[in-house]
Scaffold this motif. Structure first.
Motif, PDB file in Angstrom:
ATOM      1  N   LEU A 152       0.822  -1.203   0.000  1.00 59.66           N
ATOM      2  CA  LEU A 152       0.000   0.000   0.000  1.00 59.66           C
ATOM      3  C   LEU A 152       0.861   1.261   0.000  1.00 59.66           C
ATOM      4  CD1 LEU A 152      -2.884  -0.814   2.526  1.00 59.66           C
ATOM      5  CD2 LEU A 152      -2.711  -1.356   0.085  1.00 59.66           C
ATOM      6  N   GLY A 153       0.268   2.344  -0.453  1.00 57.83           N
ATOM      7  CA  GLY A 153       0.941   3.639  -0.489  1.00 57.83           C
ATOM      8  C   GLY A 153      -0.061   4.709  -0.890  1.00 57.83           C
ATOM      9  N   ASP A 154       0.398   5.929  -0.980  1.00 53.64           N
ATOM     10  CA  ASP A 154      -0.502   7.056  -1.227  1.00 53.64           C
ATOM     11  C   ASP A 154      -1.338   6.910  -2.495  1.00 53.64           C
ATOM     12  OD1 ASP A 154       0.421   8.227   1.064  1.00 53.64           O
ATOM     13  OD2 ASP A 154       1.852   9.548   0.066  1.00 53.64           O
ATOM     14  N   THR A 155      -0.752   6.362  -3.548  1.00 55.43           N
ATOM     15  CA  THR A 155      -1.461   6.283  -4.833  1.00 55.43           C
ATOM     16  C   THR A 155      -1.892   4.856  -5.177  1.00 55.43           C
ATOM     17  OG1 THR A 155       0.637   6.033  -6.028  1.00 55.43           O
ATOM     18  CG2 THR A 155      -0.199   8.272  -5.722  1.00 55.43           C
ATOM     19  N   HIS A 156      -1.829   3.953  -4.206  1.00 56.05           N
ATOM     20  CA  HIS A 156      -2.173   2.556  -4.448  1.00 56.05           C
ATOM     21  C   HIS A 156      -3.678   2.313  -4.319  1.00 56.05           C
ATOM     22  CE1 HIS A 156       2.067   2.503  -3.821  1.00 56.05           C
ATOM     23  NE2 HIS A 156       2.196   1.207  -3.653  1.00 56.05           N
ATOM     24  N   TRP A 157      -4.140   1.234  -4.951  1.00 60.01           N
ATOM     25  CA  TRP A 157      -5.501   0.744  -4.813  1.00 60.01           C
ATOM     26  C   TRP A 157      -5.444  -0.664  -4.223  1.00 60.01           C
ATOM     27  CZ3 TRP A 157     -10.270   2.714  -7.326  1.00 60.01           C
ATOM     28  CH2 TRP A 157     -10.109   4.011  -7.826  1.00 60.01           C
ATOM     29  N   PHE A 158      -6.518  -1.083  -3.526  1.00 61.75           N
ATOM     30  CA  PHE A 158      -6.517  -2.452  -3.001  1.00 61.75           C
ATOM     31  C   PHE A 158      -7.938  -2.989  -2.874  1.00 61.75           C
ATOM     32  CE2 PHE A 158      -6.862   0.228   0.719  1.00 61.75           C
ATOM     33  CZ  PHE A 158      -7.561  -0.486   1.689  1.00 61.75           C
ATOM     34  N   GLY A 159      -8.035  -4.301  -2.825  1.00 59.87           N
ATOM     35  CA  GLY A 159      -9.332  -4.965  -2.771  1.00 59.87           C
ATOM     36  C   GLY A 159      -9.821  -5.152  -1.349  1.00 59.87           C
ATOM     37  N   ILE A 160     -11.133  -5.113  -1.170  1.00 53.46           N
ATOM     38  CA  ILE A 160     -11.755  -5.372   0.134  1.00 53.46           C
ATOM     39  C   ILE A 160     -13.025  -6.185  -0.065  1.00 53.46           C
ATOM     40  CG2 ILE A 160     -10.872  -3.242   1.176  1.00 53.46           C
ATOM     41  CD1 ILE A 160     -13.819  -2.160   0.948  1.00 53.46           C
ATOM     42  N   VAL A 161     -13.433  -6.876   0.993  1.00 55.50           N
ATOM     43  CA  VAL A 161     -14.739  -7.533   1.043  1.00 55.50           C
ATOM     44  C   VAL A 161     -15.425  -7.056   2.310  1.00 55.50           C
ATOM     45  CG1 VAL A 161     -15.961  -9.726   1.329  1.00 55.50           C
ATOM     46  CG2 VAL A 161     -14.040  -9.569  -0.263  1.00 55.50           C
ATOM     47  N   ALA A 162     -16.677  -6.626   2.193  1.00 58.65           N
ATOM     48  CA  ALA A 162     -17.431  -6.124   3.339  1.00 58.65           C
ATOM     49  C   ALA A 162     -18.809  -6.783   3.377  1.00 58.65           C
ATOM     50  CB  ALA A 162     -17.581  -4.601   3.266  1.00 58.65           C
ATOM     51  N   GLU A 163     -19.299  -7.008   4.580  1.00 58.37           N
ATOM     52  CA  GLU A 163     -20.588  -7.673   4.757  1.00 58.37           C
ATOM     53  C   GLU A 163     -21.726  -6.662   4.798  1.00 58.37           C
ATOM     54  OE1 GLU A 163     -21.434 -11.621   6.897  1.00 58.37           O
ATOM     55  OE2 GLU A 163     -21.582 -10.075   8.454  1.00 58.37           O
TER      56      GLU A 163
END
Length: 363
Positions: A152-163
């Protein structure tokens, strides 16, 4: 074999020599994040998937992780994060993510993280989901905390899963600079502190619909989890290869006494080649990896045990020279313990295989 062909790629070797090898000790001892190496791979075309067969891309990227792990497993793990984040978007039907974000990830303009350690444990029946989502106008509001997400970093994207509720979970890809998200860096690990790992606290983070990878995360995870595992296997393959090379380098030291040790390079090489061959063969066989899921997780588990065996042998063969904090054998030893605990962990994998066995016996 594609791994051998790929390892002879002059462009890749040049990037490794210039952007990775000189920084390995800094990565290990000073938590240096090899961001430029990851970006350079994209700029050199190693992430491109457009108009290429799925199996070709998979084999090429497995080999890319393996070659990186031979030099530095911390950075190979970051590469795994990058490849996995792209896999999510390659399988999504969301036009914005596929047409705007994915090309930037594949070109090395953006970097990505996974964020699926907790969800993978949730789907394995080991944890509750840490993120909750509420439907709102134009998207979802998400709150909760992920203990650790890497690359991760300032310009990064990442995946999440939420209920959302008992019957629905969503999956999304989000930027690190979104309002309501607080990142706290974690650098107190035994190893891999240069992996840009952060605790992520969500407080009413708005996720617009065009960031949604899937509104049915349960079904979507089944599509992408094989790649999730495939890209982890070469982490162990690469470290094992490096450990074997190190063992061979000290073969004649101490009066040749290493020849009497119970674990020798030849034995490790034979096991390594067997697992490497299985991995690339499996990656070339089909695009429906659900039918080989059990075999895939078995290979993943066998690779972890082989890597542990190889790095411990490397420590013993190297003697007191390995018992220095900045030595390569001790770095590989610490890297191997991370691989043991990387989701799915060894105990998770053993549980999955036990479950598959009980299912088959029940039928």
């Amino acid at each position: 074999m594609i791994s051998k062909e790929f390892s002879q790629n002059d462009k890749l070797e040049a990037i490794i020599q210039e952007q990775l090898k000189p920084f390995v000790r800094q990565i290990d001892c000073e938590a240096y994040y090899a961001k430029e190496y990851l970006l350079e791979l994209g700029k050199a075309g190693f992430y491109q998937s457009r108009d290429l067969p799925v199996n070709h891309v998979l084999q090429r990227e497995i080999a890319l992780v393996e070659e990186t792990a031979k030099v530095c497993m911390t950075t190979a793990f970051n590469l795994w994060c990058q490849l996995t984040s792209m896999t999510y978007l390659r399988h999504s039907t969301n036009a914005y993510l596929k047409e705007e974000i994915l090309p930037k990830l594949e070109k090395g303009d953006l970097l990505g993280g996974t964020g699926l350690s907790n969800p993978m444990k949730f789907y394995g029946g080991m944890e509750k989901l840490h993120l909750n989502a509420t439907r709102t106008e134009g998207g979802y509001s998400v709150s909760g905390t992920l203990p650790s997400v890497s690359n991760l970093g300032d310009t990064h994207w990442f995946g999440i899963v939420a209920e959302v509720d008992d019957d629905q979970r969503i999956m999304a890809c989000i930027p690190c600079d979104v309002d309501g998200l607080n990142l706290k860096e974690k650098i107190d690990y035994l190893g891999l502190n240069g992996s840009a790992t952060f605790a992520c606290q969500f407080k009413d983070v708005f996720i617009p619909d065009n960031w949604l990878i899937a509104e049915d995360a349960d079904s979507f995870i089944k599509q992408v989890r094989p790649a999730f595992i495939f890209y982890q296997i070469p982490l162990g393959l690469g470290v094992t290869e490096a450990a074997i090379h190190s063992i061979n380098k000290v073969k004649s030291k101490q009066g040749g006494s290493n020849q009497y040790l119970p674990v020798q390079a030849e034995e490790l090489e034979q096991e390594l080649e067997g697992l490497r061959e299985k991995t690339y063969k499996l990656a070339s066989m089909t695009t429906d990896f659900s039918i080989v899921w059990e075999e895939l997780i078995r290979i993943r588990l066998e690779v972890v045990y082989l890597t542990s065996k190889a790095v411990h042998a490397n420590m013993i063969h190297s003697g007191s020279a390995a018992y220095i904090q900045k030595s390569d054998p001790s770095r590989r030893l610490r890297e191997s313990y991370f691989l043991v605990n990387l989701t799915p962990t060894v105990r998770h994998l053993e549980m999955l295989l036990a479950g598959e066995k009980q299912h088959l016996e029940g039928n």
